[in-house]
Design an enzyme around this catalytic site. Structure first.
Site, PDB file in Angstrom:
ATOM      1  N   THR A 146      99.898 104.728 105.728  1.00 48.45           N
ATOM      2  CA  THR A 146      99.896 102.829 104.916  1.00 48.45           C
ATOM      3  C   THR A 146     101.405 102.386 105.845  1.00 48.45           C
ATOM      4  O   THR A 146     101.123 100.827 106.725  1.00 48.45           O
ATOM      5  CB  THR A 146      99.628 102.407 104.001  1.00 48.45           C
ATOM      6  OG1 THR A 146      98.139 103.329 103.115  1.00 48.45           O
ATOM      7  CG2 THR A 146      99.532 101.070 103.456  1.00 48.45           C
ATOM      8  N   GLU A 165     116.135 101.340 103.457  1.00 47.11           N
ATOM      9  CA  GLU A 165     115.628  99.819 102.266  1.00 47.11           C
ATOM     10  C   GLU A 165     114.906  99.895 102.603  1.00 47.11           C
ATOM     11  O   GLU A 165     114.138  99.594 100.869  1.00 47.11           O
ATOM     12  CB  GLU A 165     116.286  98.878 104.149  1.00 47.11           C
ATOM     13  CG  GLU A 165     115.552  97.447 103.695  1.00 47.11           C
ATOM     14  CD  GLU A 165     116.645  96.804 102.264  1.00 47.11           C
ATOM     15  OE1 GLU A 165     117.949  96.489 102.458  1.00 47.11           O
ATOM     16  OE2 GLU A 165     116.620  96.759 101.447  1.00 47.11           O
ATOM     17  N   LYS A 197     114.298 105.339  91.693  1.00 45.00           N
ATOM     18  CA  LYS A 197     114.982 104.271  92.780  1.00 45.00           C
ATOM     19  C   LYS A 197     115.867 103.846  91.868  1.00 45.00           C
ATOM     20  O   LYS A 197     116.858 103.608  93.123  1.00 45.00           O
ATOM     21  CB  LYS A 197     113.869 103.739  92.612  1.00 45.00           C
ATOM     22  CG  LYS A 197     112.377 103.387  93.338  1.00 45.00           C
ATOM     23  CD  LYS A 197     111.814 102.963  93.620  1.00 45.00           C
ATOM     24  CE  LYS A 197     110.659 102.325  93.969  1.00 45.00           C
ATOM     25  NZ  LYS A 197     109.017 102.252  93.501  1.00 45.00           N
ATOM     26  N   GLY A 205     103.509  98.589  99.582  1.00 48.26           N
ATOM     27  CA  GLY A 205     101.994  97.767 100.622  1.00 48.26           C
ATOM     28  C   GLY A 205     102.410  97.898 101.316  1.00 48.26           C
ATOM     29  O   GLY A 205     103.632  97.465 102.201  1.00 48.26           O
TER      30      GLY A 205
HETATM   31  N1  HSE Z   1     103.912 104.146  93.235  1.00 47.34           N
HETATM   32  C1  HSE Z   1     105.018 103.103  94.013  1.00 47.34           C
HETATM   33  C2  HSE Z   1     104.689 101.711  92.915  1.00 47.34           C
HETATM   34  C3  HSE Z   1     105.281 102.938  95.548  1.00 47.34           C
HETATM   35  O1  HSE Z   1     103.881 101.741  92.446  1.00 47.34           O
HETATM   36  O2  HSE Z   1     105.694 101.384  92.688  1.00 47.34           O
HETATM   37  C4  HSE Z   1     106.081 102.378  96.051  1.00 47.34           C
HETATM   38  O3  HSE Z   1     107.147 102.617  95.479  1.00 47.34           O
END
Ligand code: HSE
Length: 437
Positions: free
Chosen positions: A12, A125, A201, A309
């Site tokens: 994607t 980023e 994250k 996305g």
């Molecule tokens: N699995 C992650 C989410 C995708 O649901 O935010 C982006 O890192």
């Protein structure tokens, strides 16, 4: 063509990135970038993209080490072979752009040490917040600030599930199953619903915000499986919405004032949290992400956008590619670039969860007999846990349901009080405990 891109992965995000690079119309510098090779698992797969001829290869290592390639863009995800390919690309003198939060959160030290030694950039980023430019913001735009807290909704899947649980009064399992059918949650949802993706994250964001490395094992992590429709309903009545928050905050400055850079104490954690409906993060719904940063002198700053996305994530990937290309093109900035490279080597000190000072929400099922609320109150009081409210919300069978919200308390004291309450004869169970922002 000035710069040759080796793209690892055409899923994607890889396809979204290739599309922007091929269109070449959003920035003049795109004219100087060439998709030189693209590493895929299966060459024969039909693709709608019009890629230049003969760029596809299944030899990912050959691509990562190809002497012609200037920038390796790693978009295959997962730990291996992504980590090894990034390290091989660095060892071959290539700049790397990656969206791989799992690799960076676990192997960032190894990767950035290798990159610094080779004088190449590793740009990430797209690893946090998809299209939200939070990495650049922390690295460059907020360089004049001392960051105090970073609080984020950084996982779209869990935010989508919690938003639907709230609006439909539905239970977690029901919404998860539907989200999986609709493609909003993975077949194996563990990384998202257990908070692991958010932990990766916030570890990355904390490292940038507080200028030190973070051991992922130090990040306290709780997911949303235990959040019930009943708790969402009570929270709503009390003026809160429940969000999976990833939080990194400075706990003390004392050692830093003594000149001890390495002893700065942080709290880093991921857990479902009651957020007041008036808080800026309370209105971030569905798959959207947002990151609220508090710093001195900027005050509060919130970034909001799509966290996943093809388009949003490719936007972040291509901005990194453009940044590297721009620096390479001007050649006036010495490598390592002081704002783009990793400049810290020490590990941040993380406070244990028992030392956290926070408010709590708790729900108890007890016998419906005289003095039970009094006993709960006394037990909390004995452990220095001050209560903001305590209400009996109803009767379930022959059990009374009691909901408590505390003032700011030390987590260790609250847990001790809970252990004592759990052992009380009048108490059937502690149905839930959640932290309150
Ligand atoms: N699995 C992650 C989410 C995708 O649901 O935010 C982006 O890192």
């Amino acid at each position: 063509m000035a710069f040759k891109i080796g793209l690892l992965g055409l899923g994607t995000v890889g396809a979204g990135t290739a599309e922007i690079l091929l269109s070449r119309d959003s920035h003049p510098l795109l004219q100087e970038l060439e998709i030189y090779r693209v590493g895929v698992r299966d060459i024969s797969r039909t693709r709608s993209l019009q890629l230049p001829e003969n760029v596809l290869t299944t030899d990912l290592e050959d691509l990562a080490t190809d002497p012609e390639v200037d920038i390796v863009v790693e978009l295959i995800g997962g730990l291996e072979p992504a980590r090894s390919l990034i390290l091989k690309a660095i060892a071959s003198g290539k700049h790397v752009v990656t969206a791989n939060k799992a690799v960076i959160a676990r192997y960032g030290s190894e990767i950035f040490d290798a990159a610094n030694e080779k004088g190449v950039y590793v740009m990430l980023e797209a690893a946090v917040g998809g299209g939200i430019p939070v990495i650049q913001t922390l690295k460059q735009s907020l360089g004049a600030n001392r960051i105090k807290t970073v609080t984020g909704i950084v996982n779209g899947t869990t935010n989508y599930i919690l938003t639907r649980m709230q609006s439909e009064g539905a239970d977690f399992a029901e919404v998860l199953a539907d989200a999986q059918q609709l493609g909003y949650a993975e077949a194996d949802p563990t990384a998202d619903v257990d908070g692991l993706d958010a932990a990766d994250k916030i570890a990355i964001l904390a490292s940038l915000a507080f200028g030190g490395r973070i051991k992922l094992a130090d990040v306290h992590c709780e997911g949303i499986r235990q959040v019930s429709a009943a708790d969402i309903d009570y929270a709503d009545k009390l003026g809160f919405t429940i969000k999976l928050l990833a939080i990194a905050e400075e706990k003390s400055q004392s050692s830093k004032q003594n000149g001890d850079e390495e002893a700065e104490l942080l709290s880093i954690r991921v857990h479902p949290t009651l957020v007041s409906k008036t808080h800026p993060l309370a209105s971030v719904n569905g798959v959207y992400n947002a990151i609220l940063i508090e710093g001195e002198p900027i005050g509060q700053l919130m970034l909001y956008g799509r966290g996943a996305g093809a388009g949003p994530t490719a936007s972040a990937v291509v901005s990194d590619i453009l940044n590297v290309a721009a620096i390479l093109k001007t050649e006036t900035v010495p490598i390592p670039h002081p704002l783009l490279s990793c400049t810290h080597q020490h590990y941040c000190k993380i406070a244990p969860m028992q030392e956290l000072v926070t408010r709590f929400y708790a729900r108890f099922l007890t016998r419906d007999s005289p003095g039970v609320i009094g006993k709960l109150g006394t037990c909390f009081g004995d452990r220095k846990v001050s209560l903001e409210s305590i209400v009996q919300t109803g009767i379930h069978g022959n059990l009374a349901e009691i909901v408590v919200v505390t003032h700011d308390v030390r987590e260790g004291d609250f847990q001790q009080a809970l252990a004592e309450i759990r052992a009380m004869e009048a108490v059937d169970s502690i149905a839930s405990t959640l932290r309150v922002l």
